[in-house]
Design a protein around this motif. Structure first.
Motif, mmCIF file in Angstrom:
data_model
loop_
_atom_site.group_PDB
_atom_site.id
_atom_site.type_symbol
_atom_site.label_atom_id
_atom_site.label_comp_id
_atom_site.label_asym_id
_atom_site.label_seq_id
_atom_site.Cartn_x
_atom_site.Cartn_y
_atom_site.Cartn_z
ATOM 1 N N VAL A 5 0.855 -1.188 0.000
ATOM 2 C CA VAL A 5 0.000 0.000 0.000
ATOM 3 C C VAL A 5 0.887 1.232 0.000
ATOM 4 N N PHE A 6 0.898 1.945 -1.115
ATOM 5 C CA PHE A 6 1.624 3.209 -1.181
ATOM 6 C C PHE A 6 0.799 4.295 -0.481
ATOM 7 N N GLY A 7 1.501 5.216 0.173
ATOM 8 C CA GLY A 7 0.804 6.291 0.871
ATOM 9 C C GLY A 7 -0.094 5.771 1.968
ATOM 10 N N ALA A 8 0.420 4.845 2.779
ATOM 11 C CA ALA A 8 -0.419 4.161 3.769
ATOM 12 C C ALA A 8 -0.809 5.041 4.942
ATOM 13 N N VAL A 16 -7.351 1.695 3.328
ATOM 14 C CA VAL A 16 -7.045 0.476 2.576
ATOM 15 C C VAL A 16 -6.220 -0.464 3.446
ATOM 16 N N ALA A 17 -5.172 0.065 4.082
ATOM 17 C CA ALA A 17 -4.305 -0.761 4.920
ATOM 18 C C ALA A 17 -5.076 -1.374 6.088
ATOM 19 N N ALA A 18 -5.944 -0.598 6.709
ATOM 20 C CA ALA A 18 -6.711 -1.108 7.851
ATOM 21 C C ALA A 18 -7.654 -2.229 7.420
ATOM 22 N N ARG A 19 -8.296 -2.080 6.272
ATOM 23 C CA ARG A 19 -9.226 -3.110 5.796
ATOM 24 C C ARG A 19 -8.478 -4.388 5.418
ATOM 25 N N ALA A 163 -11.708 3.425 -0.275
ATOM 26 C CA ALA A 163 -10.882 2.336 0.231
ATOM 27 C C ALA A 163 -11.599 1.003 0.127
ATOM 28 N N ALA A 164 -12.901 0.989 0.405
ATOM 29 C CA ALA A 164 -13.664 -0.260 0.329
ATOM 30 C C ALA A 164 -13.674 -0.807 -1.090
ATOM 31 N N VAL A 165 -13.831 0.060 -2.081
ATOM 32 C CA VAL A 165 -13.801 -0.391 -3.472
ATOM 33 C C VAL A 165 -12.403 -0.896 -3.826
ATOM 34 N N ALA A 166 -11.371 -0.186 -3.352
ATOM 35 C CA ALA A 166 -9.995 -0.620 -3.613
ATOM 36 C C ALA A 166 -9.743 -2.019 -3.064
ATOM 37 N N VAL A 167 -10.198 -2.279 -1.852
ATOM 38 C CA VAL A 167 -9.982 -3.589 -1.234
ATOM 39 C C VAL A 167 -10.760 -4.672 -1.978
ATOM 40 N N ILE A 250 -21.288 1.800 -5.572
ATOM 41 C CA ILE A 250 -20.460 1.507 -4.407
ATOM 42 C C ILE A 250 -21.050 0.347 -3.609
ATOM 43 N N GLU A 251 -22.369 0.351 -3.428
ATOM 44 C CA GLU A 251 -23.003 -0.737 -2.680
ATOM 45 C C GLU A 251 -22.848 -2.065 -3.420
ATOM 46 N N LYS A 252 -22.969 -2.052 -4.738
ATOM 47 C CA LYS A 252 -22.805 -3.277 -5.516
ATOM 48 C C LYS A 252 -21.391 -3.819 -5.395
ATOM 49 N N LEU A 253 -20.401 -2.929 -5.405
ATOM 50 C CA LEU A 253 -19.008 -3.360 -5.368
ATOM 51 C C LEU A 253 -18.555 -3.770 -3.977
ATOM 52 N N THR A 254 -19.099 -3.140 -2.953
ATOM 53 C CA THR A 254 -18.599 -3.368 -1.596
ATOM 54 C C THR A 254 -19.548 -4.154 -0.706
ATOM 55 N N GLY A 255 -20.833 -4.234 -1.111
ATOM 56 C CA GLY A 255 -21.800 -4.959 -0.298
ATOM 57 C C GLY A 255 -22.395 -4.164 0.834
#
Length: 274
Positions: A5-8, A16-19, A163-167, A250-255
């Motif tokens: 994770v760059f720029g953590a 992103v890092a926390a997830r 971040a949720a979409v990234a994960v 966002i809801e479709k991608l992350t639930g």
């Protein structure tokens, strides 16, 4: 195989890092100012990249045109398979080639598309967290928020949702060579956004309308010149245009439902308190 994770420590990277940590994904955090938990990595210091990427399978990357070709070279040499890039909705807006933000992000996207690496592009619009930079110190001081277009509409998206979409793109199949343009779930005027912050901190925040020239000078005290151009352009456009929203995407991608600006303001209320 690690996910890097760059720029953590950044607004999005830290989420992103926390997830990923919560999912027990092997993780390497990077920072331009390393410590015991963050290894050194700087896109503008190519010599730092091979060690940061050694043994990595995937990367979460923020967009920075300076150094992107050195990153691609180091990532390919390290055997990186997939890159999730935090890009910008600016690349798909009219006139992107003539706007500094859109132009720079297109350079990064093009470099990754030509690299042979698998990629996912996240193209968020206005960040909710911009409100902290724009108005945080003013609100803390109890002063009126200066707005050039108080009724201009934007659809700010929270860093949590980016971040949720990234994960999702890092941990689930089916996102290779996909680009997701992401906005918040609701179009809100700048005045309404200030009102939500006021509700979160428990007091009415006055708004004062100023000229675009005055707003530009005030904004320049807080953000780089390229961002001044971008933000002022978005605010002006929002006077006559209802912006896109993407809560359902966002809801479709992350639930889970996208975070509203009111919820974001509650979560970040301390950033507006003295």
């Amino acid at each position: 195989m690690a996910t890097v994770v760059f720029g953590a420590r950044g607004n999005v990277g830290r989420h992103v890092a926390a997830r990923l940590t919560a999912l027990d994904v092997p993780l390497r955090r990077t920072s331009r100012t390393p410590d015991a938990s963050h290894v050194p990595a700087d896109l503008e210091a190519p010599e730092s990249l091979p060690a940061a990427l050694e043994g990595a399978e995937q990367v979460f990357l923020y967009s920075k045109s300076a150094g992107i070709y050195a990153f691609v070279e180091a990532a390919c040499a390290a055997g990186v398979r997939h890159v999730v890039l935090l890009s910008s909705a600016g690349v798909v807006l009219p006139g992107a080639d003539h706007q500094p933000v859109g132009r720079d992000h297109k350079v990064v996207e093009s470099a990754l598309m030509e690299s042979g690496l698998s990629w996912t592009f996240l193209r968020p619009g206005m960040f909710s967290s911009n409100a902290l930079r724009w108005w945080g110190e003013t609100i803390k001081a109890g002063k009126p928020v200066l707005l050039p277009y108080p009724d201009s509409l934007t659809a700010p998206i929270s860093e949590r949702d980016m971040a949720a979409v990234a994960v999702t793109a890092l941990t689930e199949p089916g996102h290779s060579r996909q680009a997701y343009t992401l906005y918040g779930p609701h179009a809100l005027s700048l005045r309404e956004q200030v009102d939500h912050i006021g509700a979160a901190i428990g007091r009415k925040i006055p708004v004062e309308e100023v000229t675009p020239e005055e707003a530009r000078a005030e904004l320049a005290k807080r953000v780089p010149a390229t961002r001044v151009v971008t933000h002022m352009g978005a605010w002006q456009a929002g006077v006559d245009t209802v912006p896109d929203t993407s809560g359902l995407i966002i809801e479709k991608l992350t639930g889970r439902p996208a975070q509203t600006f009111a919820q974001w303001a509650q979560d970040n209320a301390d950033g507006f308190r003295p």
